[in-house]
Design an enzyme around this catalytic site. Structure first.
Site, PDB file in Angstrom:
ATOM      1  N   ARG A 210     -30.304  97.556 -15.033  1.00 49.64           N
ATOM      2  CA  ARG A 210     -31.143  97.539 -16.235  1.00 49.64           C
ATOM      3  C   ARG A 210     -31.893  96.216 -16.273  1.00 49.64           C
ATOM      4  NH1 ARG A 210     -28.435  97.674 -22.081  1.00 49.64           N
ATOM      5  NH2 ARG A 210     -27.893  95.529 -21.572  1.00 49.64           N
TER       6      ARG A 210
ATOM      7  N   ARG B 252     -24.899  95.911 -35.615  1.00 48.18           N
ATOM      8  CA  ARG B 252     -23.715  96.202 -34.797  1.00 48.18           C
ATOM      9  C   ARG B 252     -22.694  95.071 -34.803  1.00 48.18           C
ATOM     10  NH1 ARG B 252     -26.225  96.502 -28.692  1.00 48.18           N
ATOM     11  NH2 ARG B 252     -24.224  95.815 -27.892  1.00 48.18           N
TER      12      ARG B 252
ATOM     13  N   GLU C 236     -32.013 104.138 -26.970  1.00 46.95           N
ATOM     14  CA  GLU C 236     -31.190 103.346 -27.890  1.00 46.95           C
ATOM     15  C   GLU C 236     -31.927 103.033 -29.191  1.00 46.95           C
ATOM     16  OE1 GLU C 236     -29.856  99.780 -25.953  1.00 46.95           O
ATOM     17  OE2 GLU C 236     -31.780  99.391 -25.028  1.00 46.95           O
TER      18      GLU C 236
ATOM     19  N   HIS D 212     -14.781  85.777 -24.743  1.00 48.48           N
ATOM     20  CA  HIS D 212     -14.114  85.714 -23.436  1.00 48.48           C
ATOM     21  C   HIS D 212     -12.615  85.858 -23.569  1.00 48.48           C
ATOM     22  CE1 HIS D 212     -17.712  83.717 -21.383  1.00 48.48           C
ATOM     23  NE2 HIS D 212     -17.661  84.996 -21.152  1.00 48.48           N
TER      24      HIS D 212
ATOM     25  N   ASN E 100     -24.475 101.928 -28.566  1.00 49.58           N
ATOM     26  CA  ASN E 100     -24.241 100.736 -29.416  1.00 49.58           C
ATOM     27  C   ASN E 100     -25.476 100.472 -30.270  1.00 49.58           C
ATOM     28  OD1 ASN E 100     -21.959 100.561 -27.814  1.00 49.58           O
ATOM     29  ND2 ASN E 100     -22.835  98.995 -26.479  1.00 49.58           N
ATOM     30  N   ASP E 101     -26.615 100.465 -29.622  1.00 51.26           N
ATOM     31  CA  ASP E 101     -27.842 100.199 -30.375  1.00 51.26           C
ATOM     32  C   ASP E 101     -28.347 101.437 -31.106  1.00 51.26           C
ATOM     33  OD1 ASP E 101     -28.504  97.451 -30.128  1.00 51.26           O
ATOM     34  OD2 ASP E 101     -28.750  97.798 -27.987  1.00 51.26           O
TER      35      ASP E 101
ATOM     36  N   ARG F  82     -25.725  95.112 -16.498  1.00 45.34           N
ATOM     37  CA  ARG F  82     -26.431  94.322 -17.522  1.00 45.34           C
ATOM     38  C   ARG F  82     -26.905  93.019 -16.884  1.00 45.34           C
ATOM     39  NH1 ARG F  82     -22.078  96.443 -21.220  1.00 45.34           N
ATOM     40  NH2 ARG F  82     -23.101  97.267 -23.076  1.00 45.34           N
TER      41      ARG F  82
HETATM   42  C1  PEP Z   1     -26.085 100.023 -25.902  1.00 50.44           C
HETATM   43  O1  PEP Z   1     -26.890  99.583 -26.734  1.00 50.44           O
HETATM   44  O2  PEP Z   1     -25.308 100.965 -26.128  1.00 50.44           O
HETATM   45  C2  PEP Z   1     -26.018  99.421 -24.557  1.00 50.44           C
HETATM   46  C3  PEP Z   1     -25.309  99.958 -23.595  1.00 50.44           C
HETATM   47  O3  PEP Z   1     -26.670  98.250 -24.384  1.00 50.44           O
HETATM   48  P1  PEP Z   1     -26.123  96.833 -24.888  1.00 50.44           P
HETATM   49  O4  PEP Z   1     -24.746  97.033 -25.458  1.00 50.44           O
HETATM   50  O5  PEP Z   1     -26.133  95.947 -23.698  1.00 50.44           O
HETATM   51  O6  PEP Z   1     -27.138  96.469 -25.921  1.00 50.44           O
HETATM   52 MG    MG Z   2     -28.402  98.232 -26.089  1.00 48.26          MG
END
Ligand code: PEP
Ligand code: MG
Length: 828
Positions: A594, A722, A688, A451, A711-712, A558
């Site tokens: 999502r 990650r 992902e 945060h 990201n995933d 999210r």
């Molecule tokens: C991702 O994985 O890129 C994504 C947008 O989902 P999160 O970061 O919430 O896992």
């Molecule tokens: Mg993700």
């Protein structure tokens, strides 16, 4: 405080168990006449009643009250265990065992000193490894606050060798840490000396950084141990863990610095948390530990005191919420709303009251009730929850201040704004300090998703986190350049570099202003090919800000954030209200909701989910939703109801890895829609997991769109966690392996007339936005502050050029080559 004679200190000891350590330290006290040998049993008994672990690898075993008569003289003994010993069930490792034999409350003074020691990681590290008993004597008997005296006349070390530093970026924090660890592990003395006479103890990172060793500098290494000297010089020649193949102009950094000083001397490197480039003086900020004594008293009076403090803290938080909301927006104020919820948590208040009723003082009782919860959160190896631990400590501090009548220091005392260096900052610190007193900040701990980092981004301040404890050795008033984008703090820059940084600052400012002025233009390339630029948001309250920043919709909502920062599952009606408010705020712009993506790094403690060995590979996202219809169905019903009134609502499923997953999820949605009489909802899946990209052709027959979670997708493609701090620099979505999977996805979608968006972090990174657009992605969903910059980057390029750039990116050997290619404008 008592003296601490050297014979009561045992350095470089080992212990095979906690009881062994206690037995040894009790033995020191007994052998030197401080206690009767039977006092040992009192210490062991005490340990079974309450763990004497204090924090930061320090424990303070002492006897039970009924064994006090076995103390002959008040005293302490110290057992130093450089290898550590396991203490308690919490998995703590103790390296300093301070055995206390105190006939009355003289030991409180020692505890006070120890709390100061605790706040200073570098000092704890020194005390746990020093071979000089005087250092421990100073720290524990009254001169702890006096810094270790400047190295006295350096003893001559018998063995010397010359080396030339090969590191492209010079001796910065990472290699300096590797060097310090190597030397500490061998227990020998090592000094580095330059020709100009400056020298440094190799175990003291700041001394080493201050030498300003750049690539190609030749210096002398000396040691009292020949084998250590050989090991150290070999390690330096091998780069101390740095990649020597990277050129100085293009450091192998995950985020390419736009600006690099001509001369890199001492530098501290961490993880980028908020962009920006500033020049200024550093200042350390170590919030004073609040000392809490137990002051037993009348339970009724103490309960009233506690109640008054909780009410005062709640009222103060309301003011903070209003103030932060007005200054930085509703999303930042929501952080303090969460604090208000933590403050009101019934379980905590009940525990505190129970302690009060047992006769304890109000402050002690409240600290006791919160401390265990904070420690529990910290122990979980999870940045999101570690962030909540900081929030709870923040709340604890607020209440204790009211109970003890303590005034918090406000801005750091300095003539002008400073670059603040701190072990960590609480969200309150960050919001209170504000841009008037801060140019930016660097913390030794913390993570980019904390945060505190989010508030820094909201304040527009550059920030770097997780820079390591060496940061805390940087003296106040050190001239520095902080580059938030590169995650670097350059110390003692040359005048020419300061000038060049200021010029770069002016350019960045101009670019930002131009991008902001044009933020409401539709997202498109220079030749008018539309690419929608949307925002990722977590709550309805974020929608207005996203639109104001120029977002053309929400590409990722999210929903798990509705479940975090609270103690119970949000009800169906509450979720529906949130989704409805968001859909209404967006008007006819798309809203992609999502479904719940819990698991992996996103944990929700109150759901009571079993911990998994490989949480990223386990029951995460849609897999968890199949197991928990009690969570999935109410969410789908809430979305379906809103979709009846708002055709802009889209839905997508996270963590789809097989066709079967998608079909199963869709069947559940269809039955829910039928139940509530909702129309067809545009349906997508996140790409992902590599398998989803590889079967995109099959999936495309059944979905309306794909949204790539880079990201995933990056973590699963490269098999790199990650969140892993050492792999962070390589976990780059621009790796051609990841780009190839995205290209496959786009081809499959196009063959079936579907569109592909990207909602992972790569979409908001300028290089990422350009390459992804060139690959044929139609929508980029980024964090709100990134919207204007991404639009500006697209406007500066023609689609045909981006297509060619993307094609060439696919043929590069690694992520760095892709970034170099894009930065060179495709001319490689
Ligand atoms: C991702 O994985 O890129 C994504 C947008 O989902 P999160 O970061 O919430 O896992
Ligand atoms: Mg993700």
């Amino acid at each position: 405080m008592q003296e601490l004679p050297a014979q009561l200190i045992r350095l470089n000891a080992t212990a095979h168990s906690k009881n062994d350590a206690i037995t040894q330290v009790a033995g020191l006290l007994a052998t030197h006449g401080y206690t009767d040998p039977a006092y040992l049993q009192g210490m062991l008994d005490r340990e079974t009643q309450a763990n004497t672990y204090l924090g930061s690898g320090i424990a303070i075993p002492h006897g039970t009250p009924d064994t006090r008569h076995l103390i002959r003289q008040t005293g302490i003994a110290v057992l130093q265990l450089p290898q550590g010993v396991a203490w308690g069930e919490g998995g703590e490792t103790v390296r300093l065992v301070v055995g206390i034999a105190a006939a009355s409350d003289e030991h409180l003074d020692l505890l006070r000193r120890l709390t100061r020691v605790l706040a200073d990681d570098a000092l704890v590290e020194r005390l746990s490894t020093t071979s000089d008993p005087a250092e421990l004597q100073r720290a524990l008997t009254g001169q702890a606050s006096t810094p270790t005296p400047a190295a006295p006349a350096t003893p001559a070390l018998a063995h010397t060798a010359q080396v030339t530093l090969p590191n492209p970026l010079g001796m910065h924090a990472r290699p300096a840490t590797a060097l310090a660890n190597l030397v500490k592990g061998r227990g020998a003395q090592v000094r580095l000396s330059r020709e100009n006479g400056e020298s440094a103890n190799a175990t003291r990172m700041m001394e080493v950084l201050a030498l300003g060793l750049t690539r190609g500098t030749t210096f002398t290494v000396s040691s009292d141990d020949e084998a250590t000297l050989r090991a150290v010089t070999d390690a330096i020649r091998a780069g101390l863990g740095d990649d020597l193949s990277a050129g100085a102009a293009t450091p192998a950094a995950h985020r390419d610095p736009d600006w690099v000083p001509a001369q890199i001397g001492a530098m501290v490197e961490g993880v980028p948390a908020a962009d920006g480039l500033v020049v200024g003086l550093t200042r350390q900020h170590a919030p004073k530990a609040i000392e809490v004594r137990d002051e037993p008293g009348d339970p009724v009076e103490n309960a009233a005191k506690l109640d008054a403090a909780l009410k005062a803290a709640a009222a103060e938080l309301e003011d903070v919420i209003a103030d932060v909301g007005a200054r930085f927006g509703a999303d930042k104020a929501a952080i303090f709303r969460a604090h208000a919820e933590l403050l009101a948590d019934e379980g905590t208040v009940q525990d505190a009251v129970a302690h009060v009723l047992d006769g304890h003082g109000a402050a002690w009782a409240y600290r006791q009730a919160t401390e265990g919860r904070i420690a529990q959160l910290q122990k979980l190896d999870d940045p999101t929850l570690a962030g909540r631990a900081v929030d709870l400590s923040d709340v604890q501090r607020r209440v204790l201040r009211h109970l003890l009548g303590i005034h918090e220091d406000s801005a750091p005392q300095a003539a002008g704004p400073v670059i603040l260096l701190a072990p960590d900052l609480t969200p309150s610190d960050t919001a209170r300090l504000g841009p008037d007193s801060l140019l930016g900040f660097v913390t030794a701990q913390g993570g980019p998703t904390s945060h505190t980092a989010i508030i820094a981004r909201g304040l527009g301040l550059p920030a770097v986190v997780a820079a390591g404890s060496g940061l805390l050795d940087v003296p106040d008033g050190t001239p520095a350049i902080l580059d938030g984008q590169a995650g670097r703090l350059y110390l003692n820059p040359t005048d020419a570099d300061v000038q060049s940084a200021r010029e770069r600052q002016a350019v960045l400012h101009e670019q930002r202003e131009a991008a902001r002025a044009a933020r409401h233009q539709p997202g498109a390339t220079a030749d008018g090919v539309r690419v929608e630029v949307a925002a990722n948001i977590n709550r309805a309250a974020d929608a207005a800000q996203a639109l104001d920043a120029g977002a053309e919709g929400v590409g990722l909502m999210r929903t798990e954030f509705l479940f975090l920062e609270r103690d119970s599952v949000p009800g169906e009606a509450e979720q529906e209200a949130e989704y409805r408010a968001m859909a209404a705020a967006l008007g006819d712009r798309p809203l992609i909701i999502r479904t719940l993506d819990i698991g992996g790094d996103k944990e929700v403690p109150y759901l009571g989910l079993a911990r998994e060995d490989n949480s990223f590979l386990g029951l995460r996202g849609i897999r968890l939703c199949f197991e928990r219809p009690d969570l999935f169905l109410p969410q789908l019903r809430a979305v379906a109801r809103v979709a009846k009134d708002h055709p802009n609502v889209h839905l997508m499923f996270p963590m789809i890895s097989t066709l079967e997953d998608f079909r199963r999820a869709r069947a559940i949605l269809d039955s829910v829609r039928e139940d509530v009489g909702a129309p067809r909802i545009p349906l997508g899946v996140m790409i992902e997991v590599p398998s989803a990209a590889l079967i995109a052709g099959e999936l495309a027959k059944d979905v309306d769109f794909f949204s790539v979670g880079t990201n995933d997708l990056t973590q699963y493609t490269l098999a790199m966690d990650r969140l892993h701090p050492q792999l962070a620099r390589q976990t780059d979505a621009m790796h051609p392996a990841v780009l190839k999977l995205i290209a496959l996805t786009v081809d499959a979608a196009e063959a079936h007339g579907r569109w592909v968006g990207v909602c992972g972090g790569a979409a908001g990174d300028e290089v990422g936005a350009l390459v992804l657009t060139g690959l044929g992605v139609k929508e980029l969903s980024v964090s709100t502050p990134q919207v204007p910059g991404v639009k500006a980057a697209l406007r500066a390029h023609r689609m045909a050029d981006l297509r060619e750039l993307a094609a060439r990116a696919l043929a590069q050997p690694d992520a760095q080559a892709v970034r170099d290619l894009v930065r060179a404008g495709g001319r490689a």
